[in-house]
Design an enzyme around this catalytic site. Sequence first.
Site, PDB file in Angstrom:
ATOM      1  N   ASP A 186       0.867  -1.177   0.000  1.00 28.83           N
ATOM      2  CA  ASP A 186       0.000   0.000   0.000  1.00 28.83           C
ATOM      3  C   ASP A 186       0.907   1.231   0.000  1.00 28.83           C
ATOM      4  O   ASP A 186       1.819   1.323   0.825  1.00 28.83           O
ATOM      5  CB  ASP A 186      -0.870  -0.015   1.269  1.00 28.83           C
ATOM      6  CG  ASP A 186      -2.269   0.481   0.997  1.00 28.83           C
ATOM      7  OD1 ASP A 186      -2.388   1.606   0.469  1.00 28.83           O
ATOM      8  OD2 ASP A 186      -3.239  -0.229   1.312  1.00 28.83           O
ATOM      9  N   ASP A 299      -2.964   4.754  -2.227  1.00 32.43           N
ATOM     10  CA  ASP A 299      -4.000   5.325  -1.375  1.00 32.43           C
ATOM     11  C   ASP A 299      -4.380   6.743  -1.815  1.00 32.43           C
ATOM     12  O   ASP A 299      -3.494   7.587  -2.018  1.00 32.43           O
ATOM     13  CB  ASP A 299      -3.448   5.367   0.060  1.00 32.43           C
ATOM     14  CG  ASP A 299      -4.507   5.679   1.091  1.00 32.43           C
ATOM     15  OD1 ASP A 299      -5.458   4.891   1.216  1.00 32.43           O
ATOM     16  OD2 ASP A 299      -4.386   6.710   1.782  1.00 32.43           O
ATOM     17  N   GLU A 357      -6.311   4.069  -5.727  1.00 35.21           N
ATOM     18  CA  GLU A 357      -7.578   4.225  -5.017  1.00 35.21           C
ATOM     19  C   GLU A 357      -8.013   5.647  -5.313  1.00 35.21           C
ATOM     20  O   GLU A 357      -7.335   6.608  -4.936  1.00 35.21           O
ATOM     21  CB  GLU A 357      -7.397   4.021  -3.512  1.00 35.21           C
ATOM     22  CG  GLU A 357      -8.742   3.960  -2.805  1.00 35.21           C
ATOM     23  CD  GLU A 357      -8.780   4.657  -1.458  1.00 35.21           C
ATOM     24  OE1 GLU A 357      -9.688   4.373  -0.677  1.00 35.21           O
ATOM     25  OE2 GLU A 357      -7.916   5.509  -1.185  1.00 35.21           O
ATOM     26  N   HIS A 428     -11.463  -2.819   3.266  1.00 31.09           N
ATOM     27  CA  HIS A 428     -11.352  -2.494   4.694  1.00 31.09           C
ATOM     28  C   HIS A 428     -12.074  -1.196   5.067  1.00 31.09           C
ATOM     29  O   HIS A 428     -12.063  -0.803   6.227  1.00 31.09           O
ATOM     30  CB  HIS A 428      -9.872  -2.372   5.057  1.00 31.09           C
ATOM     31  CG  HIS A 428      -9.205  -1.238   4.330  1.00 31.09           C
ATOM     32  ND1 HIS A 428      -9.094  -1.194   2.954  1.00 31.09           N
ATOM     33  CD2 HIS A 428      -8.669  -0.086   4.778  1.00 31.09           C
ATOM     34  CE1 HIS A 428      -8.508  -0.069   2.601  1.00 31.09           C
ATOM     35  NE2 HIS A 428      -8.238   0.624   3.675  1.00 31.09           N
TER      36      HIS A 428
HETATM   37  O1  ISL Z   1     -14.789   4.365   2.202  1.00 30.41           O
HETATM   38  C1  ISL Z   1     -14.518   4.982   1.226  1.00 30.41           C
HETATM   39  C2  ISL Z   1     -14.941   4.511  -0.114  1.00 30.41           C
HETATM   40  O2  ISL Z   1     -15.827   3.459   0.015  1.00 30.41           O
HETATM   41  C3  ISL Z   1     -13.755   6.240   1.257  1.00 30.41           C
HETATM   42  O3  ISL Z   1     -14.438   7.281   1.817  1.00 30.41           O
HETATM   43  C4  ISL Z   1     -12.375   6.073   1.914  1.00 30.41           C
HETATM   44  O4  ISL Z   1     -12.341   6.461   3.211  1.00 30.41           O
HETATM   45  C5  ISL Z   1     -11.450   6.895   1.145  1.00 30.41           C
HETATM   46  O5  ISL Z   1     -11.491   6.341  -0.087  1.00 30.41           O
HETATM   47  C6  ISL Z   1      -9.996   6.938   1.632  1.00 30.41           C
HETATM   48  O6  ISL Z   1      -9.507   5.683   2.001  1.00 30.41           O
HETATM   49  C7  ISL Z   1      -8.145   5.467   2.098  1.00 30.41           C
HETATM   50  O7  ISL Z   1      -7.430   6.518   2.719  1.00 30.41           O
HETATM   51  C8  ISL Z   1      -7.711   6.763   4.101  1.00 30.41           C
HETATM   52  C9  ISL Z   1      -7.708   5.494   4.937  1.00 30.41           C
HETATM   53  O8  ISL Z   1      -8.280   5.756   6.176  1.00 30.41           O
HETATM   54  C10 ISL Z   1      -8.479   4.375   4.269  1.00 30.41           C
HETATM   55  O9  ISL Z   1      -8.409   3.208   5.027  1.00 30.41           O
HETATM   56  C11 ISL Z   1      -7.899   4.205   2.896  1.00 30.41           C
HETATM   57  O10 ISL Z   1      -8.431   3.111   2.195  1.00 30.41           O
HETATM   58  C12 ISL Z   1      -6.655   7.715   4.580  1.00 30.41           C
HETATM   59  O11 ISL Z   1      -5.387   7.201   4.320  1.00 30.41           O
END
Ligand code: ISL
Length: 631
Positions: A186, A299, A357, A428
């Site tokens: 990640d 991320d 993401e 997650h």
């Molecule tokens: O849940 C989501 C999409 O279904 C989003 O709102 C998500 O929180 C967002 O995409 C960001 O997620 C990522 O970055 C965050 C972290 O808390 C998440 O676990 C990660 O997947 C900040 O690093």
Amino acid sequence: MELTLESKIGELYQTPIGKDIINKLLLQLNKSEKLITNPIVSNLKIKTLAKLTKKILGPGFFTAFLNLVNSEKDKPLAKADGSAPGGLIKKVWWKEAVFYQIYPRTFCDSDGDGTGDLKGIISKLDYLSDLGIDAIWLSPIYDSPMDDNGYDIRDYHKILKTFGDMADFDELLSEVHKRNMKLIMDLVVNHTSDEHEWFQKALKDKNSKYHDYYIFRDKPNNWTSWFSGSAWNFYGGTAADCGTSDCGSTDRAGEGEYALHLFSKKQMDLNWENPELRHEVINMINWWLDKGVDGFRMDVINLISKQEGLPDGDELIGNMMGFTGIEHYFYGPHLHEYLRQIHDEAFKAHDAFSVGETPGLGMQMAKLVTGEERGELDMVFSFDHLESPGHTRFDDYEYDLNYYKKYITDWQLNYGANCWNSLFFNNHDNPRMVSKIAKDKTYHFEIKYLLAILQFTLRGTPFVFQGDEMGLENYEFDSIDQINDVESKNKFAELCEKMSEEKAFEIIKAGSREHARILLPWNETNDPIVKQQSFDQTIFDEYKCLIKLRKENPVLVYGDFRVLRSEKNVFTYERYDENSSFIIDCNLSNKLQKAYSQKKSAYKLVNSNSTSQDGFLTPYSARIYSKTSKA
Ligand code: ISL
């Protein structure tokens, strides 16, 4: 062509960004696309719509919208028809692979301290290999104060002690490769932990080069954090000056400034405008790639470029999207440039795989970051299928699979042969999809199986989330104390200012990320969380069987897709090439539906989640038929 208030709505809808944003608005409002394509509306000038909606939308809305639309000069490739012959699609390992996401904290605990670890993961590699997994995506394992379970990184080159050490990681990587699997990490580089050395140095000395690695301002703007409250921490001065409830502070008394954090107060946004910062990040990526990791899940990578000057966000857009300011950074002005730099200076030489993401990106924007010819990302995770139109994650409602059918059909047909879908229902960050679809558990077995059938027979790369293959569901939390997730805890506190704790807790239970973060039920323990869920061997066997079916039939990977039947509550589609064809016939509802009847004589049934009568599909049942040479 620059669009202005004099341009027409139809013209706006022709632009990639205009189309995605309008579609997103329609989705939020639960309205059909026909509302825009209807000639009366599409011929309206934008300024007329601005006038008509002045009271609701306010003047800033269309300015922000047009700025964003005009900032994108490119268009996705026109000749990239996804329904074109499969021969157009370039064949690569990550299109054929089945990925498995591991959330290390709750995957497998080898030393009994209650937290998963790398040795635990190593002990389950044979299990994953037996399931048919080709590649693992490992959520963060780096050194971190765990404010956001590792998405707040303190040291990119160290492993968090609770998880193990670098020797364990090296062993993991080598064991993964021994089994002919790949490992992707990640990459969390929109922000670091406030405990990262760079941020600490930035706080200590305003003149240090690290100060410009972050986004400091004398005055905050109105942006809000994805995890509640203002997106700014105040450092220095007194707490009374602070826009947030618990600010960081330094010894530089009297000389305060604010730093941006789009996520928790301990996740400080990096300043990607700074070339030296970009260089450091790229070096770090290369360090891991040189070690032999096969790629990265990136991320919130679409958030790295922020609009110059960090202008205030439009309040209405903020209300609709959940966070104020998002229009100034979710598709920022230098996004393509930064993605290309990462690709050219790190991924390319290693032939490494990337999946971004990208919350908020619609299909057109996704095409502009994943088109093969663009040299940016290989794939993205789009999230628009995770909630039914008009709903957000914390709503207590039942998800409508008819919406998934509409969404995925659009992506299967229109994403293009030079782009590639990711296929997932869980990760997650979300409650388990099966529990969202039906509160009543009567058909949970069928639903889990149906989701697997969809995931392994549609075009795209399946990402199994840990526990999907065990048949896990949402956990019945009965107290906020059982919830560790920072997003849920902050939201709970915010809600409690407006309503009773009971009501607030109901909302948290509906959308909490904690549902996906319970320790996997490998065996019987005294842990009540593990006890509540059990390993469903039948679901596991079916996952294995479906993965095998996909592997043995490349048509399920590269073959074309067409819809045979899409009336309400049914979804029948075909995956085919010159030599073979699969028909997948699904009932998306809890009522009996007629089975698909045509052509069936030439086909044989190869998989089904029910033993029902032939002419009907029982609730949520799905059947896979195949035929090897076309009649
Ligand atoms: O849940 C989501 C999409 O279904 C989003 O709102 C998500 O929180 C967002 O995409 C960001 O997620 C990522 O970055 C965050 C972290 O808390 C998440 O676990 C990660 O997947 C900040 O690093």
